[in-house]
Scaffold this motif. Structure first.
Motif, mmCIF file in Angstrom:
data_model
loop_
_atom_site.group_PDB
_atom_site.id
_atom_site.type_symbol
_atom_site.label_atom_id
_atom_site.label_comp_id
_atom_site.label_asym_id
_atom_site.label_seq_id
_atom_site.Cartn_x
_atom_site.Cartn_y
_atom_site.Cartn_z
ATOM 1 N N GLN A 176 -0.632 2.098 -0.512
ATOM 2 C CA GLN A 176 -0.335 0.970 0.374
ATOM 3 C C GLN A 176 0.370 1.549 1.595
ATOM 4 O OE1 GLN A 176 1.824 -1.308 -2.616
ATOM 5 N NE2 GLN A 176 0.235 -2.863 -2.622
ATOM 6 N N LEU A 196 4.536 0.970 -7.927
ATOM 7 C CA LEU A 196 4.473 1.688 -6.648
ATOM 8 C C LEU A 196 5.672 2.625 -6.569
ATOM 9 C CD1 LEU A 196 2.727 1.726 -3.946
ATOM 10 C CD2 LEU A 196 4.697 0.566 -2.946
ATOM 11 N N ASN A 236 3.361 -7.431 -4.753
ATOM 12 C CA ASN A 236 4.408 -6.401 -4.794
ATOM 13 C C ASN A 236 5.789 -7.041 -4.854
ATOM 14 O OD1 ASN A 236 2.176 -4.715 -3.837
ATOM 15 N ND2 ASN A 236 3.762 -3.247 -3.296
ATOM 16 N N GLY A 249 0.837 3.799 -7.887
ATOM 17 C CA GLY A 249 0.448 3.885 -6.488
ATOM 18 C C GLY A 249 1.539 4.534 -5.665
ATOM 19 N N GLN A 271 7.624 -2.276 -7.540
ATOM 20 C CA GLN A 271 8.033 -1.122 -6.751
ATOM 21 C C GLN A 271 9.219 -0.443 -7.429
ATOM 22 O OE1 GLN A 271 8.590 -2.021 -2.587
ATOM 23 N NE2 GLN A 271 6.488 -2.691 -2.334
#
Length: 309
Positions: free
Chosen positions: A194, A111, A54, A165, A84
């Motif tokens: 997550q 993410l 990440n 995600g 992210q």
């Protein structure tokens, strides 16, 4: 210039998720400045030990390099990124533009995050945008994956195929709020989750049993390396929604070597997570080189030797 062929997308994370493997990810911060060497060095220590890395997006609203170029730099070093993307700093035009760019550059995992308040960070007078939040960003990704922009107008130059995600906090005090947001993120197209750092594994167990049961999407438990009692107290104070139990702080305080004790605590937590969910998300701020040793302590094999759970 790196074209799509040289910059071939890496998708081991998605394949492992879909195959039901125990997933391992880790977090690395982009540089503050133009030199990515330290970030690359830290990420390189994770090769073969994690499915993907990440890259944070202005975590705690603290200024760092944009996660998009940072993710591309990892790709160029053969490391699969999870880019992210927070809604704090860009409106829906900027977010969609970045998602298209990310896809064209070979990034596949994203993410979706709402983002921390600017008041928490190092530019408290900055303007927060928050045109979208994490659920609407997931919806935007889903539309782009189906060939449409946020306004349902067709993409004229190719559809996207991103693996989105979302974050989840199983320790959230509002159980009904947690359930509602989790379900909305699932409906919006989240393919994996997550979690924030976990210290209460009974709560994680309850979450897996009562909320996530049957969702068929991997949940990765957030595991954090506490380097000392002082470090644990600092995290408890500055990170929103984090509660670190006294017994962990006491263990660190009494230890002859607090860092080694912190590694033991993290390894124990990895083992607890293995009994409860489909993965771990490792966080060892500025000591990412200790993630592989923690996984060794926990008895976790390198990722190419892991079997479906």
């Amino acid at each position: 210039m790196h074209n799509q062929q040289n910059n071939k997308p890496l998708d081991a994370f998605r394949k492992a998720a879909e195959a039901g493997e125990f997933l391992i990810t880790a977090e690395v911060a982009p540089p503050k400045g133009g030199d990515p060497c330290h970030m690359v060095e830290m990420a390189a220590t994770l090769k073969g030990r994690v499915h993907a890395v990440n890259i944070t997006d202005g975590s705690r609203a603290v200024l760092r390099m944009s996660p998009l170029p940072a993710s591309v730099i990892l790709l160029q070093h053969g490391i699969e990124p999870i880019c992210q993307m927070a809604c704090r700093d860009r409106n829906r035009i900027g977010l969609q533009a970045d998602l298209m760019g990310a896809y064209a550059l070979g990034i596949r995992n994203v993410l979706s995050l709402t983002g921390d308040s600017v008041k928490a960070g190092d530019h408290p007078d900055a303007k927060g945008v928050f045109d979208l939040e994490s659920i609407r960003l997931l919806q935007a990704i889903d539309k782009l994956n189906h060939g449409f922009d946020y306004n349902d107008k067709p993409l004229t130059d190719g559809i996207l195929d991103l693996f989105p995600g979302a974050a989840v906090d199983p320790q959230c005090p509002s159980w009904s709020g947690l359930q509602k947001r989790f379900e909305r993120k699932l409906q919006a197209g989240a393919q994996f989750f997550q979690s924030q750092l976990i210290t209460d594994f009974d709560k994680l167990d309850k979450f897996m049993d009562q909320i996530a049961a049957g969702c068929d999407k991997p949940i990765l438990a957030g595991i954090f390396l506490f380097k000392s009692a002082k470090n644990a107290r600092f995290i408890k104070r500055v990170v929103p929604g984090v509660n670190i139990p006294d017994h962990i702080i006491e263990r660190l305080e009494k230890a002859q070597d607090p860092l080694e004790e912190g590694m033991k605590i993290a390894a124990e937590q990895v083992q607890m997570a293995q009994q409860l969910c489909q993965g771990v998300h490792m966080m060892a701020v500025k000591r990412e080189d200790l993630i592989a040793p923690i996984l060794n302590l926990a008895g976790v094999k390198p990722v190419n030797e892991l079997v479906p759970v």
